[in-house]
Motif scaffolding. Structure first.
Motif: not given
Length: 346
Positions: A279-300
């Motif tokens: 319910q705490s996500l429903f207002g204002n179309r908020r989102s919860m996500s995650s992210s793990g490191i980056g690819g080789i090109a993005e790391t460079q």
């Protein structure tokens, strides 16, 4: 094969001790790297203590590796002896799945081959950077720009890319308001990089103990989450929240800080299960996500960006025989802001 000195945990929760490990012979597409410095990531502690599940022992941790190329295979085209290079959290992937082809090797559908506590394509366990040398396929190596000192660059290979990747993906920059939860090894890099990208940066920390540091590193605002007024004063004001802590939070309270279409991105990985009220996500179309490191090109890309903007980790250089003490200090939040091992002391 080459036998090199290393520091390893012989079993789960055991202190790390000096030992030796075998590195494979340099293959056609491999580079042999003399490791100069390696950062201590909180992930190393989670893994050594099997906080995230079954691990492979003996374990040589370390995935924030900076060093110099000592030898190249006959087919290597990207690097030469003497080049300053780095290795992050992965040393291989399937290379053919949709994610690998898109430069998202960290999300390889077969699973990346992690730098340590994993099994390589040769069927042997991988050993990380708490060691003198490592052999890696050139495609999973990045170049460290001359403008970055190797010791302060080492933590960029995990802490740097782990914060840079979501900041870029969620379009942090001028006109956006970014909050970083926690001012530790990850958090201090998040503040520096978000500031360099031109975003308005807020630090959300349990107390104001590190406020002076936070402002020096690039924060525009610094608030204590132990003060209920923080969540009233900042309600609905943030576009992006990077959560760098590896512990359960009152996520509903943090979601309330997001504007319409704002996102909270989790970078830390708690060992315990966390609960979220949808319910705490429903207002204002908020989102919860995650992210793990980056690819080789993005790391460079991240390393080049950091070199251009004068961004590097705040480090405390230690000897190898201080690793176990450093682990305890990390757990006590007694480091500003990343321990880096001088591998000449191994």
């Amino acid at each position: 094969m080459t036998t090199v000195a290393a520091y390893a945990a012989p079993a789960a929760k055991a202190p790390l001790e000096r030992t030796t490990v075998d590195r494979r012979a340099v293959g056609e597409n491999d580079v042999l790297i003399d490791i100069a410095f390696v950062g201590i990531c909180h992930s190393d502690i989670h893994q050594v203590r099997e906080g995230w599940g079954k691990a492979i022992f003996p374990m040589v941790p370390g995935h924030e590796i900076a060093g110099v190329v000592a030898e190249t295979g006959s087919g290597v085209t990207k690097y030469a002896v003497g080049d300053r290079v780095g290795i992050g959290c992965m040393v291989d992937s399937c290379r053919v799945c949709v994610n690998c082809r898109a430069g998202l090797e960290q999300y390889c559908t077969d699973g990346p081959v992690w730098t340590y506590s994993a099994v390589g394509k040769d069927g042997l366990p991988t050993y990380g950077g708490y060691s003198q040398k490592v052999v890696v396929d050139e495609n999973y190596v990045v170049r460290v720009p001359e403008a970055l000192p190797l010791d302060a660059a080492a933590p960029l290979l995990c802490a740097g890319i782990t914060t840079y990747s979501p900041l870029r993906h969620w379009n942090a920059g001028p006109g956006t308001s970014v909050a970083v939860v926690g001012l530790g090894g990850l958090g201090h890099m998040g503040v520096k990089i978000a500031h360099a990208l031109g975003a308005e940066v807020t630090v959300l920390s349990q107390s104001l103990r590190k406020k002076d540091d936070g402002m020096r590193l690039g924060a525009d605002r610094y608030h204590a989450t132990s003060d209920p007024a923080t969540f009233t004063d900042l309600a609905g004001s943030l576009d992006l929240i990077l959560n760098t802590v590896s512990a359960p939070l009152d996520f509903g309270a943090y979601f309330s800080l997001l504007r319409t279409d704002g996102a909270m991105v989790n970078l830390g990985l708690p060992e315990e299960t966390v609960a979220i009220e949808l319910q705490s996500l429903f207002g204002n179309r908020r989102s919860m996500s995650s992210s793990g490191i980056g690819g080789i090109a993005e790391t460079q890309e991240m390393l080049d960006f950091c070199a251009e903007h004068g961004v590097a980790a705040e480090i405390e250089l230690i000897r190898a025989d201080q690793i176990n003490e450093a682990y305890e200090r990390v757990l006590a939040s007694d480091v500003r802001y990343r321990f880096v091992i001088d591998t000449a002391t191994i």
